[in-house]
Design a protein around this motif. Structure first.
Motif, short mmCIF file in Angstrom:
data_model
loop_
_atom_site.label_atom_id
_atom_site.label_comp_id
_atom_site.label_asym_id
_atom_site.label_seq_id
_atom_site.Cartn_x
_atom_site.Cartn_y
_atom_site.Cartn_z
N GLY A 29 52.49 49.58 43.30
CA GLY A 29 51.89 48.59 42.42
C GLY A 29 50.88 49.27 41.52
O GLY A 29 50.33 50.33 41.87
N VAL A 30 50.63 48.70 40.36
CA VAL A 30 49.61 49.25 39.47
C VAL A 30 48.65 48.14 39.05
O VAL A 30 49.04 46.98 38.89
N SER A 31 47.40 48.52 38.91
CA SER A 31 46.36 47.64 38.41
C SER A 31 45.92 48.20 37.06
O SER A 31 45.37 49.31 36.99
N VAL A 32 46.19 47.45 36.00
CA VAL A 32 45.93 47.95 34.65
C VAL A 32 45.20 46.89 33.82
O VAL A 32 45.37 45.69 34.05
N ARG A 33 44.43 47.33 32.87
CA ARG A 33 43.71 46.36 32.04
C ARG A 33 44.65 45.60 31.12
O ARG A 33 44.45 44.43 30.83
N ASP A 34 45.71 46.28 30.65
CA ASP A 34 46.66 45.64 29.74
C ASP A 34 48.08 45.83 30.28
O ASP A 34 48.69 46.89 30.09
N PRO A 35 48.61 44.83 30.98
CA PRO A 35 49.95 44.97 31.58
C PRO A 35 51.05 45.27 30.57
O PRO A 35 52.09 45.83 30.94
N SER A 52 40.69 44.89 36.33
CA SER A 52 39.66 45.69 35.68
C SER A 52 38.46 45.81 36.58
O SER A 52 38.01 44.83 37.17
N PHE A 53 37.91 47.03 36.70
CA PHE A 53 36.71 47.23 37.50
C PHE A 53 35.53 46.43 36.94
O PHE A 53 34.58 46.14 37.66
N LEU A 59 40.51 41.71 40.52
CA LEU A 59 40.99 42.73 41.45
C LEU A 59 41.61 42.16 42.72
O LEU A 59 42.44 42.81 43.35
N ALA A 60 41.22 40.95 43.10
CA ALA A 60 41.81 40.34 44.31
C ALA A 60 43.31 40.20 44.14
O ALA A 60 44.09 40.51 45.06
N HIS A 61 43.75 39.77 42.97
CA HIS A 61 45.18 39.62 42.70
C HIS A 61 45.82 41.00 42.52
O HIS A 61 46.92 41.25 43.04
#
Length: 287
Positions: A29-35, A52-53, A59-61
């Motif tokens: 999975g990736v967490s990115v500011r702009d999917p 986003s930090f 960030l929970a999702h």
């Protein structure tokens, strides 16, 4: 589920690409500011979520269901940097991650002359207090920074920088490959890794010589006094605080903070690390 933050950035993208050669895409999975910038990863089966930090609620999702979270350090220095890292660490803990990995620095320490290394040390304190197993990746100094400092000298033939010391300038690609290998082996490196560095430490005298060999042009290394270096930066619009922080790289290097060379990176990637000369050739070829 392995979640990688900053996956559209230079290091994060390379980590994901290398990770996909080791584990099924459904486990990434990736967490990115702009999917939208990670659409190609989504098409390959990677879970893409906005995070986003600077926005704790996101960030929970983004971290939901993560067994491991790789936190790629933000491109900031000072209290804002450490605050954002703390937010991300707390979110990973809340999400139930079994391990948190963090891209630290081989020269990280509370007494470092370089602000970013002090920030890394402060973030490590947060990790130790988190109660969750963690791995700090003690990355060598990114070689792209050396090439950025070199760029004006390639144009002018005059590399004017402050007095420096040897630095184990290390390629993003090598560090990404090593990071993916560590992520794929969940029991690998509890706590901090050994320094993950290239095979040689170079000064800017060495780099000027290498630049001449690669380009066929003479590049002369000139020592610029610290004040002159900072004044040149501020004269080009760099804020005073940032100019002082960049000077810290040279103050730290001449104190030997970045001179360590260690074989761990070579062992992890199974080959010699990419040399600075190879990276310079690639950059010159790209124009």
């Amino acid at each position: 589920m392995i979640v990688v933050t900053g996956a559209t950035g230079k290091l994060g993208r390379l980590v994901v690409e290398s990770l996909l050669t080791r584990v099924p895409s459904a486990e990434v999975g990736v967490s990115v500011r702009d999917p939208r910038k990670a659409q190609d990863l989504a098409e390959r089966g990677v879970r893409v979520r906005q995070g986003s930090f600077a926005a704790p609620g996101s960030l929970a999702h983004a971290f939901e269901g993560a067994t491991q979270v790789l936190l790629i350090s933000v491109d900031k220095m000072g209290e804002e940097c450490v605050t954002q890292h703390r937010i991300a660490i707390e979110a990973a803990v809340t999400a139930g991650a079994r391990r948190i990995l963090y891209t630290g620095h081989a020269g990280g320490g509370p007494a470092s002359r370089f602000q970013a290394c002090r920030d890394h040390a402060a973030t490590e304190d947060v990790l130790r207090a988190s109660g969750v197993p963690y791995t700090v990746l003690r990355n060598g100094f990114y070689a792209s920074s050396a090439l950025d400092f070199l760029a004006p000298g390639l144009e002018s033939g005059r590399l004017a920088l402050p007095v420096d010391g040897p630095v184990s300038w290390t390629a993003h690609a090598d560090l990404a490959e090593a990071t993916a290998a560590i992520l794929a082996d969940e029991g690998c490196f509890e706590g901090a890794t050994p320094p993950l560095t290239s095979g040689v430490a170079l000064t800017f005298d060495d780099i000027a010589r290498i630049a001449g060999e690669v380009t066929g042009r003479t590049v002369t290394r000139v020592v610029a006094p610290d004040e002159e270096f900072c004044a040149g930066l501020t004269g080009r619009g760099v804020p005073d605080e940032l100019a002082g922080q960049l000077l810290g790289i040279f103050e730290a290097s001449r104190a030997g903070e970045f001179a360590t060379v260690d074989p761990t990176l070579k062992r992890l990637i199974g080959r010699e690390p990419i040399s600075l000369a190879e990276q310079l050739r690639e950059r010159v070829a790209r124009g």
